[in-house]
Design a protein around this motif. Sequence first.
Motif, short mmCIF file in Angstrom:
data_model
loop_
_atom_site.label_atom_id
_atom_site.label_comp_id
_atom_site.label_asym_id
_atom_site.label_seq_id
_atom_site.Cartn_x
_atom_site.Cartn_y
_atom_site.Cartn_z
N ALA A 76 55.31 13.00 -14.68
CA ALA A 76 56.38 12.12 -15.65
C ALA A 76 55.51 11.29 -16.49
CB ALA A 76 57.47 11.58 -14.76
N LYS A 77 54.66 10.57 -15.82
CA LYS A 77 53.72 9.58 -16.70
C LYS A 77 52.71 10.25 -17.52
CE LYS A 77 50.37 6.09 -15.73
NZ LYS A 77 49.59 5.26 -14.75
N SER A 78 52.19 11.51 -17.44
CA SER A 78 51.31 12.27 -18.25
C SER A 78 52.21 12.65 -19.11
CB SER A 78 50.76 13.49 -17.31
OG SER A 78 50.10 14.27 -18.32
N ARG A 79 53.47 13.39 -18.99
CA ARG A 79 54.36 13.96 -20.03
C ARG A 79 54.67 12.66 -21.22
NH1 ARG A 79 58.78 17.53 -16.82
NH2 ARG A 79 57.21 19.27 -16.52
N LEU A 80 54.88 11.58 -20.77
CA LEU A 80 55.31 10.39 -21.46
C LEU A 80 54.01 9.93 -22.35
CD1 LEU A 80 57.23 8.09 -19.43
CD2 LEU A 80 58.02 8.88 -21.58
N ARG A 81 52.78 9.95 -21.59
CA ARG A 81 51.77 9.62 -22.51
C ARG A 81 51.24 10.48 -23.24
NH1 ARG A 81 48.69 9.77 -18.30
NH2 ARG A 81 47.55 11.50 -18.56
N TYR A 82 51.25 11.91 -23.33
CA TYR A 82 51.04 12.87 -24.36
C TYR A 82 52.11 12.69 -25.52
CZ TYR A 82 47.53 15.21 -21.65
OH TYR A 82 46.39 15.70 -20.88
N ALA A 83 53.35 12.43 -25.15
CA ALA A 83 54.47 12.35 -26.22
C ALA A 83 54.11 11.37 -26.77
CB ALA A 83 55.64 12.33 -25.48
N ARG A 84 53.72 10.10 -26.27
CA ARG A 84 53.52 8.88 -27.20
C ARG A 84 52.20 9.00 -28.24
NH1 ARG A 84 56.35 4.66 -26.00
NH2 ARG A 84 57.81 4.59 -24.20
N ALA A 85 51.07 9.73 -27.58
CA ALA A 85 50.07 9.71 -28.32
C ALA A 85 50.55 10.84 -29.34
CB ALA A 85 48.97 10.65 -27.32
N SER A 86 51.08 11.90 -29.34
CA SER A 86 51.61 12.72 -30.26
C SER A 86 52.24 11.85 -31.60
CB SER A 86 52.27 13.99 -29.81
OG SER A 86 52.59 14.61 -30.99
N LEU A 87 53.22 11.21 -30.92
CA LEU A 87 53.99 10.52 -32.05
C LEU A 87 53.14 9.38 -32.89
CD1 LEU A 87 57.45 9.73 -29.92
CD2 LEU A 87 57.06 11.45 -31.76
N ARG A 88 52.41 8.67 -32.15
CA ARG A 88 51.44 7.69 -32.80
C ARG A 88 50.69 8.34 -33.76
NH1 ARG A 88 50.78 5.38 -27.55
NH2 ARG A 88 51.64 3.23 -27.53
N GLN A 89 50.27 9.50 -33.46
CA GLN A 89 49.37 10.15 -34.53
C GLN A 89 50.08 10.83 -35.61
OE1 GLN A 89 47.65 13.93 -32.93
NE2 GLN A 89 46.34 14.15 -34.92
N HIS A 90 51.31 11.27 -35.65
CA HIS A 90 52.38 11.56 -36.68
C HIS A 90 52.70 10.39 -37.33
CE1 HIS A 90 52.74 15.49 -34.25
NE2 HIS A 90 53.21 15.86 -35.60
N LEU A 91 52.79 9.26 -36.70
CA LEU A 91 53.41 8.08 -37.49
C LEU A 91 52.19 7.07 -37.96
CD1 LEU A 91 56.31 7.50 -35.32
CD2 LEU A 91 56.49 8.47 -37.55
N GLN A 92 51.09 7.67 -37.93
CA GLN A 92 49.89 6.60 -38.45
C GLN A 92 50.17 5.93 -39.75
OE1 GLN A 92 46.22 8.97 -37.87
NE2 GLN A 92 46.02 8.32 -35.87
#
Length: 204
Positions: free
Chosen positions: A185-201
């Motif tokens: 669960a922690k890994s899924r959240l980490r990857y999700a947040r990293a992806s969203l940050r990249q899209h919202l830079q």
Amino acid sequence: MGASHNARVPTAPSSDNADDADETLMQRFAAGDMGAFDTLYGRHELAVWRFVYRSVKVQAVADDLLQDVWFAVARSAGGYQATARFRTWLFTLAHNRLVDHLRTARQHLSLDANDDTERSLADTLAADSGFGPVRQLQSREQAAALIAAVEQLPFEQREAFLLQAEGDLSVQEIAQATGVTFETAKSRLRYARASLRQHLQEFA
């Protein structure tokens, strides 16, 4: 259990039950107190609807799933045990109903969100101090970009992210709701947040 509408407004909780804990209300409902159920529904309807809506991306389907979830709450009341937060138990039911739906409806679903639902998720995420760029969302364009970024996440990551953003679940509770380990669960959240940050830079 509530009519379909674009900008959903939760049912007003009963004033008699307004200060009671969710777990107490569920136990009272199991004993026959319908007012307790109304209060629970008023507190959590909107969060559950947002979670399923962001997962299936069609309002009519989300409305049906919301109704199914609350029917499941009613059916399960007699066997309810307050071994975890009611909200965790509720979102576990929502997760299970969502998985059942996706398993039987393998079809492409399009997003048809309006300003209110876009802002709702943006406002929810803005309160999450762990997701810095989202706190700076100020325009419809930014909100739409966030929705689009969430849409592009793999299902498991999107679900974990929405369970935290809309369900206010901890990592441990997300793991419990989705039947995975804490680290998964922690890994899924980490990857999700990293992806969203990249899209919202561009909005950081």
